[in-house]
Design a protein around this motif. Sequence first.
Motif, short mmCIF file in Angstrom:
data_model
loop_
_atom_site.label_atom_id
_atom_site.label_comp_id
_atom_site.label_asym_id
_atom_site.label_seq_id
_atom_site.Cartn_x
_atom_site.Cartn_y
_atom_site.Cartn_z
N GLU A 243 0.82 -1.12 -0.09
CA GLU A 243 -0.11 -0.01 -0.08
C GLU A 243 0.75 1.23 0.00
O GLU A 243 0.41 2.24 -0.48
N HIS A 244 2.00 1.18 0.50
CA HIS A 244 2.97 2.29 0.64
C HIS A 244 3.58 2.57 -0.68
O HIS A 244 4.04 3.47 -0.83
N THR B 112 1.82 1.98 -3.78
CA THR B 112 0.71 2.16 -4.80
C THR B 112 0.19 3.80 -4.15
O THR B 112 -0.27 4.42 -5.12
N LEU C 198 -2.87 5.14 -1.44
CA LEU C 198 -4.27 4.37 -0.81
C LEU C 198 -5.16 4.06 -1.65
O LEU C 198 -5.82 3.37 -1.91
N ALA C 199 -5.37 5.44 -2.74
CA ALA C 199 -6.27 5.45 -3.50
C ALA C 199 -6.35 4.25 -4.71
O ALA C 199 -7.05 3.53 -4.81
N LEU C 200 -4.96 4.22 -5.16
CA LEU C 200 -4.65 2.99 -6.08
C LEU C 200 -4.66 1.58 -5.57
O LEU C 200 -5.36 0.55 -6.02
N HIS C 201 -4.39 1.43 -4.26
CA HIS C 201 -4.45 0.23 -3.56
C HIS C 201 -5.96 -0.17 -3.44
O HIS C 201 -6.15 -1.35 -3.79
N VAL D 81 -8.51 0.83 -5.32
CA VAL D 81 -9.06 0.33 -6.63
C VAL D 81 -8.53 -0.78 -7.24
O VAL D 81 -9.35 -1.88 -7.72
N ARG E 31 -11.33 4.43 2.58
CA ARG E 31 -11.38 5.81 2.60
C ARG E 31 -11.36 6.80 1.44
O ARG E 31 -11.81 7.77 1.52
N THR E 32 -11.06 5.90 0.29
CA THR E 32 -11.15 6.55 -0.95
C THR E 32 -12.34 6.26 -1.95
O THR E 32 -12.48 6.57 -3.25
#
Lengths: 177, 227
Positions: free
Chosen positions: A45-46, A48, A50-53, A55, A116-117
């Motif tokens: 996750e760090h 990509t 958070l948003a891409l993680h 998706v 969260r996104t």
Amino acid sequence: MAAQLLTRKAVPQARATSKFRLNKTRLNVYLDLLLTGVFIVEMEEHFTGLALHEVLGLLFAVAFVLHIVLHWDWIVSLTRNFFKKLLHESRVNYVLNVALFLDMIFVTISGILISRTLGLSLSLDQEFQRTLQTLHMVGSELVLIIVALHVALHWKWIVTNGSKYLFGWIPKLRRST
Amino acid sequence: MARAEKRPRRSLRGFLILVALVVISGAILWSQGDLISPVQSTAMVISMSSGEDGFAMISDRSALPGSAETVAETAADAHAEVSTETSVETSSTAAEQPEAAAVTTGTMTLETFTAELATAGVDVEAVSASMSAEGRSLENLLAVVNSGRTTVADLAARLSGDSAQPPSETESETESTSLLDFRWEELGSVAYNLWVILAATAAVIVIARPAGWVVNRMKRVQRPVTP
């Protein structure tokens, strides 16, 4: 004799039609490659963000469902024969796959709940959300270990079909030169 | 027939390539400090998320601003490694001032570490405050230094710029919402995941032979050969 001639004629015809048909193994190879690629990137996750993680997590869930659908026959047949033979490689495989399936479902659902996104904004209790985050992270680490074993148990299939569908063009290239 | 002979040769070649890949990529990851066992990384995840205020997804860990967050991540990692070597010496003065408790490791104590950071121009208190907001302490950074991953000078250079701007609460909440926001310095972690998969494959192939032999023996015992 006539039957032999008939079968000889039937084979090229079948080959001709199979060109236009969907090759399930080829589809499996490409889908599995996509799943592996998305998984190893999505795990970090760090890397990509958070948003891409999130998706990629959803994309992975869809691809995962497709992977199960493509292997549905195997799942059904092995579930029926599960208690017939006690010691068999496919049984180990089956138990591992069930564990992977359950863990993956948990990681996906917990990921959606704490997202969260994605714009879901579920008003969960903060303490519960924290616990869920911890379990989400631990669960994903466990997925990595199970996926590693899953890949290991299917190594023969990967080598055979990977060399056929991904690197099959190399011998053709050699022959042409 | 020829095809049947080619098959084991191909699988042997495949296995050798796999082992070579595992060894070479493992060595590269080891040299970069990205190689940790999955058990250790799970323990790290649990330890990182155990703090009451300190829990955060990795993207949230920006309370220690800029480049320092990478240091903080490796600090948490290294902290798990050296925690067995670390012993806390509590003195009567340390009881009054818990912050100044001397943490003795094989190479450097917390006191000397903070003193060196202060002489290098780092606002130690600001850094300490921002780290404690994450549920960590300066001991994590000390662990990184003692593990040899970085030097005090390097760490001070990274932190000195950041400590000038004390972290605000909103900073920890800011997280990138853009889709393509890769942190390429973390590519090693992605490579590590791939390495785990390849290493497990190689291990399973090696273990599979004796395991198969044992299973066959058990089958024979269960089903005795009839004449």
